[in-house]
Scaffold this active site. Structure first.
Site, PDB file in Angstrom:
ATOM      1  N   TRP A  74       0.894  -1.158   0.000  1.00  0.00           N
ATOM      2  CA  TRP A  74       0.000   0.000   0.000  1.00  0.00           C
ATOM      3  C   TRP A  74       0.928   1.201   0.000  1.00  0.00           C
ATOM      4  O   TRP A  74       1.615   1.462   0.985  1.00  0.00           O
ATOM      5  CB  TRP A  74      -0.878  -0.037   1.246  1.00  0.00           C
ATOM      6  CG  TRP A  74      -1.978   0.976   1.297  1.00  0.00           C
ATOM      7  CD1 TRP A  74      -3.234   0.848   0.785  1.00  0.00           C
ATOM      8  CD2 TRP A  74      -1.939   2.258   1.941  1.00  0.00           C
ATOM      9  NE1 TRP A  74      -3.974   1.977   1.056  1.00  0.00           N
ATOM     10  CE2 TRP A  74      -3.207   2.849   1.756  1.00  0.00           C
ATOM     11  CE3 TRP A  74      -0.968   2.973   2.644  1.00  0.00           C
ATOM     12  CZ2 TRP A  74      -3.531   4.118   2.253  1.00  0.00           C
ATOM     13  CZ3 TRP A  74      -1.276   4.226   3.139  1.00  0.00           C
ATOM     14  CH2 TRP A  74      -2.542   4.780   2.932  1.00  0.00           C
ATOM     15  N   ASN A 100       6.784  -3.982   5.976  1.00  0.00           N
ATOM     16  CA  ASN A 100       5.607  -3.200   6.359  1.00  0.00           C
ATOM     17  C   ASN A 100       6.068  -2.120   7.316  1.00  0.00           C
ATOM     18  O   ASN A 100       6.935  -2.378   8.153  1.00  0.00           O
ATOM     19  CB  ASN A 100       4.580  -4.067   7.102  1.00  0.00           C
ATOM     20  CG  ASN A 100       3.838  -4.998   6.181  1.00  0.00           C
ATOM     21  OD1 ASN A 100       4.059  -4.998   4.976  1.00  0.00           O
ATOM     22  ND2 ASN A 100       2.960  -5.806   6.752  1.00  0.00           N
ATOM     23  N   LYS A 503     -19.737   5.206   6.218  1.00  0.00           N
ATOM     24  CA  LYS A 503     -19.894   4.006   5.379  1.00  0.00           C
ATOM     25  C   LYS A 503     -20.124   4.412   3.931  1.00  0.00           C
ATOM     26  O   LYS A 503     -19.547   3.855   3.017  1.00  0.00           O
ATOM     27  CB  LYS A 503     -21.078   3.137   5.828  1.00  0.00           C
ATOM     28  CG  LYS A 503     -20.934   2.362   7.091  1.00  0.00           C
ATOM     29  CD  LYS A 503     -20.024   1.161   7.011  1.00  0.00           C
ATOM     30  CE  LYS A 503     -18.608   1.504   7.298  1.00  0.00           C
ATOM     31  NZ  LYS A 503     -18.151   1.616   8.632  1.00  0.00           N
ATOM     32  N   HIS A 522     -27.619  25.222  12.103  1.00  0.00           N
ATOM     33  CA  HIS A 522     -26.521  26.156  12.388  1.00  0.00           C
ATOM     34  C   HIS A 522     -25.499  26.181  11.255  1.00  0.00           C
ATOM     35  O   HIS A 522     -24.367  26.614  11.461  1.00  0.00           O
ATOM     36  CB  HIS A 522     -25.857  25.784  13.713  1.00  0.00           C
ATOM     37  CG  HIS A 522     -26.806  25.835  14.868  1.00  0.00           C
ATOM     38  ND1 HIS A 522     -27.292  27.014  15.373  1.00  0.00           N
ATOM     39  CD2 HIS A 522     -27.415  24.853  15.570  1.00  0.00           C
ATOM     40  CE1 HIS A 522     -28.142  26.756  16.369  1.00  0.00           C
ATOM     41  NE2 HIS A 522     -28.234  25.445  16.498  1.00  0.00           N
TER      42      HIS A 522
HETATM   43  C1  F6R Z   1     -14.340   2.362   8.628  1.00  0.00           C
HETATM   44  C2  F6R Z   1     -13.157   1.711   9.139  1.00  0.00           C
HETATM   45  C3  F6R Z   1     -12.109   2.544   9.776  1.00  0.00           C
HETATM   46  C4  F6R Z   1     -11.631   1.861  11.062  1.00  0.00           C
HETATM   47  C5  F6R Z   1     -10.427   2.621  11.652  1.00  0.00           C
HETATM   48  C6  F6R Z   1      -9.998   2.034  12.971  1.00  0.00           C
HETATM   49  O1  F6R Z   1     -15.211   1.456   8.061  1.00  0.00           O
HETATM   50  O2  F6R Z   1     -13.007   0.537   9.046  1.00  0.00           O
HETATM   51  O3  F6R Z   1     -12.546   3.836  10.023  1.00  0.00           O
HETATM   52  O4  F6R Z   1     -12.687   1.829  11.955  1.00  0.00           O
HETATM   53  O5  F6R Z   1      -9.378   2.591  10.746  1.00  0.00           O
HETATM   54  O6  F6R Z   1      -9.642   0.700  12.819  1.00  0.00           O
HETATM   55  P1  F6R Z   1      -9.520  -0.275  14.054  1.00  0.00           P
HETATM   56  O7  F6R Z   1     -10.881  -0.430  14.635  1.00  0.00           O
HETATM   57  O8  F6R Z   1      -8.996  -1.536  13.481  1.00  0.00           O
HETATM   58  O9  F6R Z   1      -8.584   0.373  15.031  1.00  0.00           O
END
Ligand code: F6R
Length: 626
Positions: A74, A100, A503, A522
């Site tokens: 990534w 990584n 979402k 507001h």
């Molecule tokens: C949204 C989503 C992200 C994670 C965020 C935290 O659908 O998946 O916003 O909620 O990156 O990830 P965790 O919960 O794995 O720390």
């Protein structure tokens, strides 16, 4: 984010690596590659694009061998191109590396290495590690007076010394998997801030950045800790700590099974995971409801009742969807337990220094347990002496292991990049926590019993909620072409509005904003017109009539209204253009049902717009860089 897979054993390693990379695809990536160590040296195949394309390349140019490493990248340093894909060679090909994390001092190291004559082919920070490894390996060979490796190849200790010397010069985070051309049968892994798990098989060893590639191959795993280096071969596993020496591996049992990571007939992981929610909420409740004491059972907090009664403030820290769950938790803890609670973005908390007394308890909420900001915020709180607990899904993850205690979600692997089932499980666990704290303080026995009864009923209510699916599909059909959305709710449904908007934007790339419904006038109301639908989360409750007024204000400005309302609510139906009905539950439980139609709505809108719902652009499942 990036994924790592590795193997040393007897199988055709390319097959294992490719399958592993497929299983890691959910983390989000833009290029992929593998390196295989054989008698003739190290061979690499890599390319920008999907793992399937890498598979085609390997099919046309196979690389036999039984030791190798693989990677999904990534992009952080340098664009997603073939050249920037991992693995990277070091020196003149004596080392191959996948990585990584982020090497923060890569720029100065790169200059130093260039002065020594090393030629860089990519723009990545990783190539610095590869050349450093080659450099220190050659130094070691020179120091030991070896003119070159003999028939037997290099001694593993020599390679290990090169790894140690390299790591000593790296600043930042890394999970590394390394092959040395002259060290047959062996792969070396090192971790600092980026997770690695080792699988132990019979005459084979596995490596991966999370357990999913290992499922079905072994049940015995060892989670590497920061500053540990592992030497993996067909017959042995050796782990050294960089500062304290040899480590006895702590072998744990992997509970994941193949069906957890398969689609089981669903077209996408996101839909599968939405449909799993009756079960995952049940899993979060299992064994945690004590009707006799009218409280929750919280075995893993590792704090005595006396210590917990001393707590006078709770800080919940998280990112993204987990932060939204935290907001619901704040409302629950304050209402039930009268416990002052704050929800902090982990990315802010890690650098802010808010006053926190020694009576403050911190919870890190995280699905993956690997989010870099959440981990850093948690460490910062620990450093200052606060008891720091985790609400986490992934067993053995960094946050789960570093926390002083906590509560697992038991939701099973969440593979769709957009979090769905983890959200409802987090909210369930936070409800249990609020009940637990409340019953320790002032909540009456009958109230506790009533809450337990309602919680027991939730898996069934969620199952019933899924019956709205057809209606949601129809609404998506009519609304998918709009480019701006507002999501509005109040009290417990304000975080649900934020979550619904997140979402939609993350998987369909539509601009969407969540707001407390009354706050809209507001400012955001200026956005309302025929082209801006508002999604109202408006189940019946204490301030239902106030939200109805907010809805009227939108209609008066010709804004289309999609409402999530309680079954049979005709008042809402008279005002809204579309109503999606959900079962009626107590107000504090509404997030558990109202989130579901919003998950489905974003899913269908994204599909209709031709988006990849499980792997949206630019996103990663666990965000392991800052
Ligand atoms: C949204 C989503 C992200 C994670 C965020 C935290 O659908 O998946 O916003 O909620 O990156 O990830 P965790 O919960 O794995 O720390």
């Amino acid at each position: 984010m990036c994924g790592i897979v590795g193997y040393a054993g007897f199988r055709n390693v390319s097959d294992f690596l490719l399958e592993g990379l497929h299983r890691l695809e959910y983390r989000g990536y833009d290029s992929a590659g593998i390196a295989v160590l054989s008698e003739t040296g190290i061979d690499v195949r890599k390319r920008a694009g999907r793992v399937t394309e890498l598979g085609m390349l390997i099919e046309s140019q196979p690389i036999p061998g039984s030791v190798g490493i693989g990677h999904t990248r990534w992009a952080t340093h340098g664009e997603p191109t073939d050249v920037n894909s991992h693995p990277h060679f070091g020196g003149s090909g004596e080392v191959a590396v996948v990585h990584n994390g982020v090497i923060e001092n890569y720029d100065s190291l790169r200059k130093q290495l260039q002065q020594l004559g090393y030629v860089f082919r990519s723009q990545t920070d990783t190539e610095v590690a590869a050349h450093l490894l080659a450099h220190h390996l050659n130094e070691q060979i020179r120091l030991e007076g070896l003119g070159g490796s003999g028939e037997e190849g290099l001694d593993t200790d020599l390679c290990l010394k090169a790894v140690e010397a390299t790591l000593a010069r790296l600043k930042g985070t890394y999970g590394l998997a390394i092959l040395f051309r002259e060290c047959p049968g062996t792969l070396i892994a090192a971790r600092c801030g980026s997770p690695l798990v080792i699988g132990i098989g019979e005459n084979e060893s596995f490596l991966a950045s999370d357990a999913s590639p290992l499922v079905g191959y072994t049940k015995e795993v060892v989670y590497l800790s920061d500053n540990e280096i592992a030497v993996l071969s067909q017959s042995a596993l050796r782990i050294e700590h960089r500062h304290t020496g040899k480590v006895r591996p702590s072998i744990q049992t992997l509970s994941q099974v193949n069906s957890d990571i398969e689609l089981n007939g669903f077209p996408h992981y996101m839909l599968k995971e939405i449909y799993e929610q009756p079960q995952t909420v049940e899993n979060a409740l299992r064994g945690r409801l004590d009707s006799e004491e009218a409280t929750a059972v919280m075995g893993g907090l590792n704090l005595s009742a006396k210590e917990l009664r001393r707590i006078d403030r709770i800080v919940l820290t998280a990112c993204g969807t987990s932060w939204h769950a935290g907001l619901v938790g704040e409302y629950l803890l304050e209402e039930f337990a009268r416990m002052p609670t704050e929800v902090e973005y982990a990315s802010e908390l890690r650098y802010r220094n808010p006053p926190m007394s020694d009576r403050t308890l911190v919870f890190a909420i995280t699905q993956s347990g690997e989010t870099a900001d959440t981990l850093a915020a948690m460490r910062e709180c620990k450093r200052k002496g606060h008891p720091t607990l985790a609400i986490c899904n992934v067993v053995g993850s960094s946050i789960a292991r570093e926390a002083d205690g906590g509560i697992y979600l038991h939701a099973g692997p969440e593979i769709g990049v957009a979090s769905t089932k983890a959200f409802t499980s987090q909210v369930t666990v936070l409800t249990l926590l609020a009940l637990y704290f409340a019953r320790m303080r002032h909540m009456s026995f009958p109230t506790g019993q009533r809450i337990i009864k309602q919680l027991r009923n939730m898996p069934e209510m969620i199952q019933k909620t899924l019956e709205c699916h057809d209606k949601v599909r129809e609404v998506a059909d009519r609304y998918y072409h709009f480019n701006n959305y507002l999501y509005l709710g109040r009290l417990y449904n304000f975080p649900v509005a934020l979550e619904g908007a997140l979402k939609l934007k993350e998987i369909s790339y539509i601009h969407a904003e969540g707001y407390p419904a009354a706050e809209m006038k507001h400012g955001p109301i200026a956005l309302v017109d025929e082209q801006t639908p508002s999604v109202f989360i408006i189940p019946r409750g204490a301030i239902y009539s106030k939200v109805i007024s907010n809805m009227e204000e939108i209609r008066a400005r010709r804004g289309p209204v999609i409402a999530i309302a309680c079954e049979g609510d005709l008042d809402v139906a008279r005002i809204a253009d579309e109503v999606i009905y959900v079962p009626e539950v107590e107000e504090y439980l509404q997030p558990l049902v109202c989130a579901i139609p919003l998950q489905l709505l974003s899913y269908h809108i994204a599909l209709l717009r031709g988006c990849n719902v499980d792997r949206p652009r630019n996103l990663a499942k666990s965000v392991t860089v800052e």
